[in-house]
Design a protein around this motif. Structure first.
Motif, PDB file in Angstrom:
ATOM      1  N   LEU A 183     -22.509  34.030   0.448  1.00 41.12           N
ATOM      2  CA  LEU A 183     -21.619  32.836  -0.746  1.00 41.12           C
ATOM      3  C   LEU A 183     -21.402  33.736  -1.960  1.00 41.12           C
ATOM      4  CD1 LEU A 183     -23.528  30.271  -1.983  1.00 41.12           C
ATOM      5  CD2 LEU A 183     -24.802  31.988  -3.150  1.00 41.12           C
ATOM      6  N   GLU A 184     -21.207  34.984  -2.041  1.00 44.30           N
ATOM      7  CA  GLU A 184     -20.281  35.631  -3.033  1.00 44.30           C
ATOM      8  C   GLU A 184     -18.613  35.621  -2.152  1.00 44.30           C
ATOM      9  OE1 GLU A 184     -22.269  39.156  -3.814  1.00 44.30           O
ATOM     10  OE2 GLU A 184     -23.921  37.772  -5.092  1.00 44.30           O
ATOM     11  N   ASP A 185     -18.744  36.093  -0.948  1.00 48.59           N
ATOM     12  CA  ASP A 185     -17.235  36.198  -0.264  1.00 48.59           C
ATOM     13  C   ASP A 185     -16.961  34.783  -0.641  1.00 48.59           C
ATOM     14  OD1 ASP A 185     -18.211  38.712  -0.281  1.00 48.59           O
ATOM     15  OD2 ASP A 185     -17.663  39.084   2.242  1.00 48.59           O
ATOM     16  N   GLY A 186     -17.618  33.882   0.028  1.00 45.73           N
ATOM     17  CA  GLY A 186     -17.205  32.664   0.124  1.00 45.73           C
ATOM     18  C   GLY A 186     -16.618  31.410  -1.223  1.00 45.73           C
ATOM     19  N   VAL A 207     -20.601  28.094   3.480  1.00 47.23           N
ATOM     20  CA  VAL A 207     -20.571  27.128   3.870  1.00 47.23           C
ATOM     21  C   VAL A 207     -21.378  26.264   2.354  1.00 47.23           C
ATOM     22  CG1 VAL A 207     -21.996  24.682   4.604  1.00 47.23           C
ATOM     23  CG2 VAL A 207     -21.180  26.207   6.359  1.00 47.23           C
ATOM     24  N   ASP A 208     -22.220  26.602   2.031  1.00 43.90           N
ATOM     25  CA  ASP A 208     -22.769  26.683   0.559  1.00 43.90           C
ATOM     26  C   ASP A 208     -21.714  26.991  -0.473  1.00 43.90           C
ATOM     27  OD1 ASP A 208     -25.266  25.574   1.904  1.00 43.90           O
ATOM     28  OD2 ASP A 208     -26.150  27.552   0.652  1.00 43.90           O
ATOM     29  N   ALA A 209     -20.893  27.908  -0.576  1.00 41.11           N
ATOM     30  CA  ALA A 209     -19.684  28.133  -1.232  1.00 41.11           C
ATOM     31  C   ALA A 209     -19.084  27.146  -1.360  1.00 41.11           C
ATOM     32  CB  ALA A 209     -19.071  29.629  -0.854  1.00 41.11           C
ATOM     33  N   LEU A 210     -18.482  26.213   0.390  1.00 43.03           N
ATOM     34  CA  LEU A 210     -17.448  25.597   0.723  1.00 43.03           C
ATOM     35  C   LEU A 210     -17.324  24.479  -0.237  1.00 43.03           C
ATOM     36  CD1 LEU A 210     -14.505  25.516   1.981  1.00 43.03           C
ATOM     37  CD2 LEU A 210     -15.622  24.914   3.974  1.00 43.03           C
ATOM     38  N   PHE A 211     -19.016  23.587  -0.221  1.00 46.80           N
ATOM     39  CA  PHE A 211     -19.538  22.684  -0.359  1.00 46.80           C
ATOM     40  C   PHE A 211     -20.319  22.444  -1.999  1.00 46.80           C
ATOM     41  CE2 PHE A 211     -18.925  22.002   4.271  1.00 46.80           C
ATOM     42  CZ  PHE A 211     -18.313  20.739   3.983  1.00 46.80           C
ATOM     43  N   GLY A 212     -19.877  23.559  -2.730  1.00 49.32           N
ATOM     44  CA  GLY A 212     -20.500  24.688  -4.316  1.00 49.32           C
ATOM     45  C   GLY A 212     -21.993  24.209  -4.741  1.00 49.32           C
ATOM     46  N   ARG A 213     -22.973  24.512  -3.021  1.00 57.11           N
ATOM     47  CA  ARG A 213     -24.473  24.667  -3.183  1.00 57.11           C
ATOM     48  C   ARG A 213     -24.784  26.201  -3.804  1.00 57.11           C
ATOM     49  NH1 ARG A 213     -24.776  21.509   2.427  1.00 57.11           N
ATOM     50  NH2 ARG A 213     -24.152  22.983   3.197  1.00 57.11           N
ATOM     51  N   ARG A 242     -28.038  27.952  -2.542  1.00 56.52           N
ATOM     52  CA  ARG A 242     -29.763  27.982  -2.313  1.00 56.52           C
ATOM     53  C   ARG A 242     -30.530  29.406  -2.232  1.00 56.52           C
ATOM     54  NH1 ARG A 242     -29.868  25.608   3.332  1.00 56.52           N
ATOM     55  NH2 ARG A 242     -27.655  26.886   3.760  1.00 56.52           N
ATOM     56  N   THR A 243     -29.806  30.112  -3.606  1.00 54.62           N
ATOM     57  CA  THR A 243     -30.433  31.134  -3.935  1.00 54.62           C
ATOM     58  C   THR A 243     -31.686  31.510  -3.362  1.00 54.62           C
ATOM     59  OG1 THR A 243     -28.017  31.650  -4.378  1.00 54.62           O
ATOM     60  CG2 THR A 243     -29.948  33.088  -4.735  1.00 54.62           C
ATOM     61  N   ALA A 244     -32.828  30.776  -4.160  1.00 51.11           N
ATOM     62  CA  ALA A 244     -33.833  30.061  -4.420  1.00 51.11           C
ATOM     63  C   ALA A 244     -35.015  29.848  -2.992  1.00 51.11           C
ATOM     64  CB  ALA A 244     -34.345  29.267  -5.388  1.00 51.11           C
ATOM     65  N   VAL A 245     -34.223  29.178  -2.156  1.00 50.85           N
ATOM     66  CA  VAL A 245     -34.982  28.600  -1.379  1.00 50.85           C
ATOM     67  C   VAL A 245     -34.641  29.528  -0.015  1.00 50.85           C
ATOM     68  CG1 VAL A 245     -35.071  27.235   0.478  1.00 50.85           C
ATOM     69  CG2 VAL A 245     -34.382  26.653  -1.395  1.00 50.85           C
ATOM     70  N   MET A 246     -33.521  30.603  -0.193  1.00 53.91           N
ATOM     71  CA  MET A 246     -33.320  31.337   0.726  1.00 53.91           C
ATOM     72  C   MET A 246     -34.259  32.740   0.451  1.00 53.91           C
ATOM     73  SD  MET A 246     -31.380  30.172   3.102  1.00 53.91           S
ATOM     74  CE  MET A 246     -30.919  31.913   4.158  1.00 53.91           C
ATOM     75  N   ARG A 247     -33.824  32.969  -0.850  1.00 52.16           N
ATOM     76  CA  ARG A 247     -34.939  34.254  -0.924  1.00 52.16           C
ATOM     77  C   ARG A 247     -36.499  33.834  -0.785  1.00 52.16           C
ATOM     78  NH1 ARG A 247     -34.147  34.110  -6.821  1.00 52.16           N
ATOM     79  NH2 ARG A 247     -31.851  35.915  -6.366  1.00 52.16           N
ATOM     80  N   GLU A 248     -37.068  33.046  -1.295  1.00 58.17           N
ATOM     81  CA  GLU A 248     -38.118  32.714  -0.872  1.00 58.17           C
ATOM     82  C   GLU A 248     -38.898  32.038   0.531  1.00 58.17           C
ATOM     83  OE1 GLU A 248     -42.489  32.458  -2.624  1.00 58.17           O
ATOM     84  OE2 GLU A 248     -40.195  32.963  -3.835  1.00 58.17           O
ATOM     85  N   ASP A 249     -37.552  31.683   1.058  1.00 64.67           N
ATOM     86  CA  ASP A 249     -38.560  31.140   2.700  1.00 64.67           C
ATOM     87  C   ASP A 249     -37.520  32.101   3.930  1.00 64.67           C
ATOM     88  OD1 ASP A 249     -39.645  29.298   1.327  1.00 64.67           O
ATOM     89  OD2 ASP A 249     -37.513  27.725   1.798  1.00 64.67           O
ATOM     90  N   HIS A 250     -36.383  32.479   3.445  1.00 67.32           N
ATOM     91  CA  HIS A 250     -35.877  33.435   4.607  1.00 67.32           C
ATOM     92  C   HIS A 250     -35.609  34.537   3.539  1.00 67.32           C
ATOM     93  CE1 HIS A 250     -35.154  29.847   6.758  1.00 67.32           C
ATOM     94  NE2 HIS A 250     -35.191  29.717   5.828  1.00 67.32           N
ATOM     95  N   ARG A 251     -36.609  35.102   3.254  1.00 67.54           N
ATOM     96  CA  ARG A 251     -36.554  37.363   2.838  1.00 67.54           C
ATOM     97  C   ARG A 251     -34.923  37.981   3.927  1.00 67.54           C
ATOM     98  NH1 ARG A 251     -42.009  37.524   0.202  1.00 67.54           N
ATOM     99  NH2 ARG A 251     -42.286  35.739   0.207  1.00 67.54           N
TER     100      ARG A 251
END
Length: 119
Positions: A67-70, A40-46, A48-57
Motif C-alpha cells: 500500500l505504501e509503495d503503491g 492494487v488498493d493504492a492504485l484504486f485509492g482504497r 483496507r488496513t483495518a480489515v487486513m490488520r484484523e483478518d490477516h494479521r
C-alpha cells in the motif's frame, strides 16, 4: 527509474510471478498475495488496513508495504505529470486529481454561475 503508472502495474505483476515460483512456501505465497493487494488498493485509492490488520494479521506488514509503495509510486507519477503539464504550457495530460479529492476552502471555491432563462 521512470515514474509511470506502469511501474505499479509492473510491481503487481512481479508479485504475481513470485507466487508462481515452485520454491515459494505457503507463507511466502500469502505474503506476495498481501503485497499485491496493497498495491492494487493504492492504485484504486482504497485502504483496507483495518480489515487486513484484523483478518490477516500474519500478512498485515506485507499489505502495508504494498500500500505504501503503491501510494509513493502514484505520488511520484502525479508530481512529474504536474510538472510536465506546467512546463508544456498546459499541453498534454493534466494532474491526476479527481474533483472529489480536491480540498478547497470556501474562499477558493469558484464563484456561483447565474443564468437567465430565455423566453
Amino acid at each position: 527509474m521512470k515514474y509511470e503508472p506502469t511501474n505499479i502495474i509492473s510491481r503487481i505483476e512481479w508479485c504475481r510471478l513470485q507466487q508462481l515460483l515452485p520454491s515459494v512456501t505457503c507463507e511466502e505465497h500469502a505474503g506476495w498475495l498481501a503485497e499485491e493487494a496493497g498495491l492494487v488498493d493504492a492504485l484504486f485509492g482504497r485502504d483496507r488496513t483495518a480489515v487486513m490488520r484484523e483478518d490477516h494479521r500474519s500478512q498485515f506488514t506485507r499489505y502495508q508495504i504494498g500500500l505504501e509503495d503503491g501510494r509513493a509510486l502514484l505520488l511520484c507519477f502525479q508530481q512529474i505529470s504536474s510538472q510536465l503539464h506546467a512546463t508544456s504550457g498546459g499541453v498534454g495530460p493534466g494532474p491526476l486529481t479527481a474533483p472529489a479529492q480536491v480540498d478547497r476552502s470556501p474562499s477558493q471555491a469558484p464563484p456561483p454561475v447565474h443564468m437567465e432563462a430565455r423566453r
